[in-house]
Design an enzyme around this catalytic site. Structure first.
Site, PDB file in Angstrom:
ATOM      1  N   ARG A   1     -88.455  -1.226  12.659  1.00 49.20           N
ATOM      2  CA  ARG A   1     -88.284  -2.278  11.659  1.00 49.20           C
ATOM      3  C   ARG A   1     -89.672  -2.734  11.226  1.00 49.20           C
ATOM      4  O   ARG A   1     -90.603  -2.801  12.045  1.00 49.20           O
ATOM      5  CB  ARG A   1     -87.501  -3.475  12.231  1.00 49.20           C
ATOM      6  CG  ARG A   1     -86.010  -3.260  12.342  1.00 49.20           C
ATOM      7  CD  ARG A   1     -85.310  -3.160  10.977  1.00 49.20           C
ATOM      8  NE  ARG A   1     -83.876  -2.946  11.051  1.00 49.20           N
ATOM      9  CZ  ARG A   1     -83.244  -1.775  10.968  1.00 49.20           C
ATOM     10  NH1 ARG A   1     -83.935  -0.664  10.832  1.00 49.20           N
ATOM     11  NH2 ARG A   1     -81.935  -1.707  11.017  1.00 49.20           N
TER      12      ARG A   1
ATOM     13  N   HIS B   1     -87.090   4.081   4.022  1.00 50.89           N
ATOM     14  CA  HIS B   1     -86.030   3.780   4.992  1.00 50.89           C
ATOM     15  C   HIS B   1     -84.999   4.907   5.030  1.00 50.89           C
ATOM     16  O   HIS B   1     -83.801   4.688   4.860  1.00 50.89           O
ATOM     17  CB  HIS B   1     -85.363   2.429   4.697  1.00 50.89           C
ATOM     18  CG  HIS B   1     -84.685   1.847   5.915  1.00 50.89           C
ATOM     19  ND1 HIS B   1     -84.636   0.505   6.185  1.00 50.89           N
ATOM     20  CD2 HIS B   1     -84.022   2.453   6.952  1.00 50.89           C
ATOM     21  CE1 HIS B   1     -83.970   0.297   7.318  1.00 50.89           C
ATOM     22  NE2 HIS B   1     -83.594   1.481   7.800  1.00 50.89           N
TER      23      HIS B   1
HETATM   24  P1  NAP Z   1     -81.260   0.285  21.438  1.00 51.18           P
HETATM   25  O1  NAP Z   1     -80.430   1.369  22.037  1.00 51.18           O
HETATM   26  O2  NAP Z   1     -80.755  -1.112  21.450  1.00 51.18           O
HETATM   27  O3  NAP Z   1     -82.670   0.345  22.180  1.00 51.18           O
HETATM   28  C1  NAP Z   1     -83.642  -0.642  22.017  1.00 51.18           C
HETATM   29  C2  NAP Z   1     -84.772  -0.378  22.995  1.00 51.18           C
HETATM   30  O4  NAP Z   1     -85.779  -1.352  22.761  1.00 51.18           O
HETATM   31  C3  NAP Z   1     -84.319  -0.522  24.454  1.00 51.18           C
HETATM   32  O5  NAP Z   1     -84.950   0.447  25.248  1.00 51.18           O
HETATM   33  C4  NAP Z   1     -84.804  -1.927  24.820  1.00 51.18           C
HETATM   34  O6  NAP Z   1     -85.107  -2.091  26.173  1.00 51.18           O
HETATM   35  C5  NAP Z   1     -86.079  -1.992  24.017  1.00 51.18           C
HETATM   36  N1  NAP Z   1     -86.480  -3.383  23.785  1.00 51.18           N
HETATM   37  C6  NAP Z   1     -85.807  -4.352  23.124  1.00 51.18           C
HETATM   38  N2  NAP Z   1     -86.483  -5.502  23.154  1.00 51.18           N
HETATM   39  C7  NAP Z   1     -87.607  -5.263  23.880  1.00 51.18           C
HETATM   40  C8  NAP Z   1     -88.708  -6.049  24.270  1.00 51.18           C
HETATM   41  N3  NAP Z   1     -88.798  -7.348  23.942  1.00 51.18           N
HETATM   42  N4  NAP Z   1     -89.665  -5.477  25.021  1.00 51.18           N
HETATM   43  C9  NAP Z   1     -89.581  -4.176  25.376  1.00 51.18           C
HETATM   44  N5  NAP Z   1     -88.568  -3.358  25.014  1.00 51.18           N
HETATM   45  C10 NAP Z   1     -87.596  -3.900  24.282  1.00 51.18           C
HETATM   46  O7  NAP Z   1     -81.614   0.618  19.918  1.00 51.18           O
HETATM   47  P2  NAP Z   1     -81.619   2.042  19.197  1.00 51.18           P
HETATM   48  O8  NAP Z   1     -80.279   2.480  18.850  1.00 51.18           O
HETATM   49  O9  NAP Z   1     -82.489   2.956  19.982  1.00 51.18           O
HETATM   50  O10 NAP Z   1     -82.343   1.644  17.819  1.00 51.18           O
HETATM   51  C11 NAP Z   1     -83.649   1.085  17.799  1.00 51.18           C
HETATM   52  C12 NAP Z   1     -83.953   0.534  16.428  1.00 51.18           C
HETATM   53  O11 NAP Z   1     -84.192   1.597  15.511  1.00 51.18           O
HETATM   54  C13 NAP Z   1     -82.821  -0.251  15.766  1.00 51.18           C
HETATM   55  O12 NAP Z   1     -82.741  -1.566  16.265  1.00 51.18           O
HETATM   56  C14 NAP Z   1     -83.230  -0.219  14.324  1.00 51.18           C
HETATM   57  O13 NAP Z   1     -84.076  -1.327  14.064  1.00 51.18           O
HETATM   58  C15 NAP Z   1     -84.038   1.071  14.202  1.00 51.18           C
HETATM   59  N6  NAP Z   1     -83.371   2.081  13.350  1.00 51.18           N
HETATM   60  C16 NAP Z   1     -84.009   2.502  12.229  1.00 51.18           C
HETATM   61  C17 NAP Z   1     -83.421   3.468  11.428  1.00 51.18           C
HETATM   62  C18 NAP Z   1     -84.125   4.011  10.210  1.00 51.18           C
HETATM   63  O14 NAP Z   1     -83.543   4.767   9.445  1.00 51.18           O
HETATM   64  N7  NAP Z   1     -85.375   3.679   9.987  1.00 51.18           N
HETATM   65  C19 NAP Z   1     -82.170   4.007  11.783  1.00 51.18           C
HETATM   66  C20 NAP Z   1     -81.553   3.540  12.924  1.00 51.18           C
HETATM   67  C21 NAP Z   1     -82.160   2.587  13.713  1.00 51.18           C
HETATM   68  P3  NAP Z   1     -83.933  -2.063  27.301  1.00 51.18           P
HETATM   69  O15 NAP Z   1     -83.464  -0.623  27.305  1.00 51.18           O
HETATM   70  O16 NAP Z   1     -84.594  -2.425  28.549  1.00 51.18           O
HETATM   71  O17 NAP Z   1     -82.870  -3.003  26.814  1.00 51.18           O
END
Ligand code: NAP
Length: 311
Positions: free
Chosen positions: A226, A274
């Site tokens: 993001r 994006h």
């Molecule tokens: P997810 O499964 O919720 O994973 C989030 C990761 O971030 C987890 O490992 C979490 O740690 C870690 N995290 C969260 N807050 C943290 C903090 N304060 N300090 C350290 N680590 C932290 O999310 P995801 O499905 O992988 O997706 C990640 C992000 O990618 C989405 O939220 C979205 O913003 C982005 N995204 C972008 C696109 C695009 O097209 N550009 C598409 C899809 C998603 P824990 O495992 O310990 O909870």
């Protein structure tokens, strides 16, 4: 019993999703009436949701058992005070595959120095041999569904992958770190850093001037997470100082990225609109159907958002 499901996203998404959703509901043995609008919110059993759609006030949906987000990121809805129903985010095999391809492609571009290798324009024979992946450290911030998959794919190519997350992980082939000291260590090693964190109060401006300075000189920033994870001004300053060699950015504080934003014209910034990875209607519809099946069977929902953590 026939369930009422409101598809609360825009018309363009409805065109993409109506057939895959109907197929997925049929395959899951669910009888569903799908609506794109309603004058009777109190009869809706589930809401399939995307931001900028038709619903911003969830309070009239008194029977709704869950709000099923179409996107992985939930920052635009998680703080909605009217949302008292369980909120599930999207974890989709197609989305994951797309992100692995995008991240791997952009990591390889910078690792191999592909921009410098394409020399036809000036007929320059410039044989700079890139290092092997085993000699390159890629740090992934966020080891959730997407960060883990990308980390594992890069490790399979033999990159030295360091991952950082809130809770300590143990992922074969990756060096996993957590906590503030872990972040500093992960960045110190990061020749290439990939941001796959959700946007929350705790992660906003995470990559600031101080943390960019920890990266090795000539480091590369790749952000498909993001936009607000990065302090834009700090990144521009680090690029202008030559400390950061390149930034490949897919997400921005304001989207579309305004025409006057310095990222557009910067020679060492690649802007993509994006598109790192989209939720794929066929696979995502199966996730939606499975969660409705679970809701009806009294089983726990998949991918429930922790409202306190914000992701
Ligand atoms: P997810 O499964 O919720 O994973 C989030 C990761 O971030 C987890 O490992 C979490 O740690 C870690 N995290 C969260 N807050 C943290 C903090 N304060 N300090 C350290 N680590 C932290 O999310 P995801 O499905 O992988 O997706 C990640 C992000 O990618 C989405 O939220 C979205 O913003 C982005 N995204 C972008 C696109 C695009 O097209 N550009 C598409 C899809 C998603 P824990 O495992 O310990 O909870």
């Amino acid at each position: 019993m026939t369930l009422n499901v409101l598809f609360a996203a825009n018309e363009y998404r409805w065109q993409q999703y109506q057939d895959p959703l109907r197929d997925a509901f049929a395959n899951a043995g669910l009888a569903v009436d799908l609506f794109t609008e309603t004058d009777s919110p109190e009869i809706m059993d589930y809401i399939v949701f995307a931001p900028n759609g038709t619903v911003s006030d969830f309070s009239p949906f008194t029977r709704c058992k869950a709000v099923l987000n179409l996107w992985a990121g939930v920052e635009q809805v998680v703080g909605n005070q009217t949302l008292t129903q369980p909120l599930c985010r999207m974890v989709d095999a197609g989305l994951e595959e797309g992100m692995v391809e995008w991240v791997t492609g952009h990591v390889l571009r910078h690792h191999l120095g592909m921009d410098a290798q394409i020399t036809q324009q000036d007929s320059a024979w410039n044989p700079v041999v890139p290092p092997l992946a085993r000699d390159r450290t890629v740090t992934i911030l966020g080891l959730g569904a997407l960060g883990r998959a990308c980390g594992e794919a890069l490790a399979a190519l033999r990159f030295n992958v360091v991952g950082w997350s809130a809770s300590q992980k143990d992922i074969p082939g990756l060096t996993c770190l957590s906590g503030d000291d872990g972040l500093a260590e992960a960045l110190r090693q990061a020749e290439i850093v990939v941001l796959l964190l959700p946007l929350t109060d705790a992660t906003a401006n995470l990559l600031n001037a101080e943390r960019l300075a920890l990266m090795p000189k000539g480091g590369v920033v790749i952000n498909p997470g993001r936009g607000a994870l990065i302090d834009d001004d700090a990144l521009l300053a680090a690029l202008n100082a030559g400390h950061i060699a390149h930034a490949t950015l897919d997400v921005f504080r304001q989207e579309p990225l305004p025409g006057e934003h310095p990222f557009w014209a910067h020679p060492n910034v690649t802007v993509t609109p994006h598109i790192a990875s989209e939720t794929r209607p066929a696979t995502a519809s199966q996730v939606i159907a499975e969660n409705i099946r679970r809701g009806e069977a009294g089983e726990p929902f998949l991918f429930l958002v922790d409202r306190a953590k914000g992701y």
